[in-house]
Design a protein around this motif. Structure first.
Motif, PDB file in Angstrom:
ATOM      1  N   TYR A   1      50.451  88.177  37.820  1.00  0.00           N
ATOM      2  CA  TYR A   1      49.637  88.776  36.751  1.00  0.00           C
ATOM      3  C   TYR A   1      49.016  90.084  37.232  1.00  0.00           C
ATOM      4  O   TYR A   1      49.028  91.093  36.506  1.00  0.00           O
ATOM      5  CB  TYR A   1      48.563  87.786  36.308  1.00  0.00           C
ATOM      6  N   MET A   2      48.482  90.075  38.440  1.00  0.00           N
ATOM      7  CA  MET A   2      47.888  91.281  39.004  1.00  0.00           C
ATOM      8  C   MET A   2      48.938  92.373  39.193  1.00  0.00           C
ATOM      9  O   MET A   2      48.692  93.543  38.898  1.00  0.00           O
ATOM     10  CB  MET A   2      47.221  90.965  40.343  1.00  0.00           C
ATOM     11  N   LEU A   3      50.114  91.978  39.662  1.00  0.00           N
ATOM     12  CA  LEU A   3      51.189  92.944  39.901  1.00  0.00           C
ATOM     13  C   LEU A   3      51.685  93.544  38.590  1.00  0.00           C
ATOM     14  O   LEU A   3      51.843  94.773  38.472  1.00  0.00           O
ATOM     15  CB  LEU A   3      52.337  92.259  40.642  1.00  0.00           C
ATOM     16  N   ASN A   4      51.906  92.717  37.591  1.00  0.00           N
ATOM     17  CA  ASN A   4      52.443  93.186  36.307  1.00  0.00           C
ATOM     18  C   ASN A   4      51.459  94.067  35.545  1.00  0.00           C
ATOM     19  O   ASN A   4      51.857  94.928  34.759  1.00  0.00           O
ATOM     20  CB  ASN A   4      52.847  91.996  35.430  1.00  0.00           C
TER      21      ASN A   4
ATOM     22  N   TYR B   1      43.391  83.189  47.927  1.00  0.00           N
ATOM     23  CA  TYR B   1      43.599  82.708  46.564  1.00  0.00           C
ATOM     24  C   TYR B   1      44.762  83.441  45.895  1.00  0.00           C
ATOM     25  O   TYR B   1      45.569  82.832  45.191  1.00  0.00           O
ATOM     26  CB  TYR B   1      42.325  82.883  45.734  1.00  0.00           C
ATOM     27  N   ILE B   2      44.843  84.739  46.130  1.00  0.00           N
ATOM     28  CA  ILE B   2      45.920  85.535  45.528  1.00  0.00           C
ATOM     29  C   ILE B   2      47.270  85.140  46.118  1.00  0.00           C
ATOM     30  O   ILE B   2      48.263  84.974  45.394  1.00  0.00           O
ATOM     31  CB  ILE B   2      45.659  87.038  45.750  1.00  0.00           C
ATOM     32  N   ILE B   3      47.301  84.963  47.433  1.00  0.00           N
ATOM     33  CA  ILE B   3      48.557  84.612  48.110  1.00  0.00           C
ATOM     34  C   ILE B   3      49.043  83.229  47.694  1.00  0.00           C
ATOM     35  O   ILE B   3      50.246  83.016  47.480  1.00  0.00           O
ATOM     36  CB  ILE B   3      48.369  84.678  49.645  1.00  0.00           C
ATOM     37  N   LYS B   4      48.115  82.281  47.551  1.00  0.00           N
ATOM     38  CA  LYS B   4      48.487  80.893  47.259  1.00  0.00           C
ATOM     39  C   LYS B   4      48.760  80.637  45.784  1.00  0.00           C
ATOM     40  O   LYS B   4      49.254  79.568  45.427  1.00  0.00           O
ATOM     41  CB  LYS B   4      47.388  79.948  47.751  1.00  0.00           C
ATOM     42  N   ASN B   5      48.412  81.573  44.911  1.00  0.00           N
ATOM     43  CA  ASN B   5      48.630  81.397  43.464  1.00  0.00           C
ATOM     44  C   ASN B   5      49.614  82.445  42.953  1.00  0.00           C
ATOM     45  O   ASN B   5      49.227  83.575  42.637  1.00  0.00           O
ATOM     46  CB  ASN B   5      47.299  81.498  42.721  1.00  0.00           C
ATOM     47  N   ASN B   6      50.871  82.046  42.889  1.00  0.00           N
ATOM     48  CA  ASN B   6      51.928  82.984  42.479  1.00  0.00           C
ATOM     49  C   ASN B   6      51.704  83.538  41.078  1.00  0.00           C
ATOM     50  O   ASN B   6      51.948  84.716  40.812  1.00  0.00           O
ATOM     51  CB  ASN B   6      53.295  82.301  42.551  1.00  0.00           C
ATOM     52  N   ASP B   7      51.248  82.682  40.166  1.00  0.00           N
ATOM     53  CA  ASP B   7      51.027  83.107  38.788  1.00  0.00           C
ATOM     54  C   ASP B   7      49.972  84.209  38.724  1.00  0.00           C
ATOM     55  O   ASP B   7      50.142  85.222  38.021  1.00  0.00           O
ATOM     56  CB  ASP B   7      50.594  81.905  37.946  1.00  0.00           C
ATOM     57  N   PHE B   8      48.891  84.026  39.470  1.00  0.00           N
ATOM     58  CA  PHE B   8      47.812  85.012  39.488  1.00  0.00           C
ATOM     59  C   PHE B   8      48.261  86.309  40.159  1.00  0.00           C
ATOM     60  O   PHE B   8      47.969  87.408  39.670  1.00  0.00           O
ATOM     61  CB  PHE B   8      46.597  84.432  40.213  1.00  0.00           C
TER      62      PHE B   8
END
Length: 285
Positions: free
Chosen positions: A71-74, A61-68
């Motif tokens: 968000y986690m990275l920022n 889910y994390i890999i396939k959702n760039n926006d998410f």
């Protein structure tokens, strides 16, 4: 509940000050992370949770959702057990207690233990009535130090023990309506996600419980013979195959891996090697 709550709080701070961290601390930290996602990004929380449970993979889910992922990275969001699906389910199942306590760690442990003690009383009462045992003896078993220590907080063992005693006490008290059966199923599946091998073992006993209940509801000799010769074997066949299917899904506890894990345990006993490091699980798994 006060004794158990104190024990649960002690375990958490013991891990912090003695070990400097560990599973218990990671579970709490990850649960706070999940609480933040639920509040600020509920669509991603439910998407991540649903996708992870269905696919038993927490990376996709994390890999396939760039926006998410951005968000986690920022926001420097870390999820400790992305690599271990079963372990990461513990913070998610701990989350309801954190919500009930309005985000308080101590409050969540207190609320959990108040509910747990209430469940123990129901379980002791049902067991004593069904098998003519002394209720006090059954109740006190849950205050044996080792049991009390590992079930005093809503983490792995605590969640599984809570589900097991709730389901068994409900069945013994003849709570068989659709609502209760649904709750039992959800609870057992949640416990299975955390500790697969314990629930797989428990499933084997379900046919005996169902058979005993059906037997108690009839006095006709021919009906009892029918139950014994046909219904019980069908139940055994179904639940046996269900346990095998669930063990295969779990991967680590599949029949194909059983002999390999037994070999690692024998090496541990023979050469004093660390089984935990070889398999990622404890010896009693």
């Amino acid at each position: 509940w006060m004794y158990r709550s104190f024990t649960g709080i002690f375990v958490y701070y013991f891990y912090i000050f003695y070990y400097g961290g560990g599973d218990v601390v990671n579970f709490v930290n990850d649960s706070y992370t999940m609480l933040g996602l639920l509040i600020y990004r509920p669509h991603d929380f439910f998407g991540f949770l649903g996708h992870s449970i269905i696919n038993r993979n927490m990376y996709d889910y994390i890999i396939k959702n760039n926006d998410f992922s951005m968000y986690m990275l920022n926001n420097s969001i870390m999820i400790t057990y992305l690599h271990d699906f079963n372990s990461e389910m513990v913070p998610i199942l701990y989350l309801p207690f954190l919500i009930l306590s309005l985000g308080s760690l101590i409050g969540s442990i207190v609320i959990y233990n108040m509910i747990f003690v209430f469940a123990i009383k129901k379980f002791s009462s049902a067991l004593s009535t069904q098998f003519s045992l002394k209720e006090g003896y059954i109740y006190n078993i849950f205050f044996i130090p080792s049991i009390s220590l590992w079930t005093a907080a809503p983490f792995k063992e605590g969640i599984v023990f809570f589900v097991i005693i709730y389901v068994i006490s409900g069945l013994l008290r003849k709570k068989y309506d659709i609502f209760h059966l649904f709750i039992y199923s959800v609870g057992l599946y949640a416990a299975y996600l955390v500790k697969p091998y314990l629930i797989i073992l428990l499933i084997i006993f379900i046919p005996f419980i169902i058979y005993r209940v059906l037997l108690s509801r009839t006095t006709y000799k021919h009906t009892r013979i029918l139950l014994y010769m046909f219904v019980f074997p069908i139940l055994m066949f179904f639940f046996y195959n269900l346990s095998i299917h669930l063990s295969r899904i779990s991967g680590k506890y599949s029949p194909e891996n059983f002999l390999g894990n037994a070999y690692l345990i024998s090496n541990d006993l023979r050469y004093n090697e660390t089984y935990y490091q070889n398999t990622g699980g404890s010896v009693y798994d």
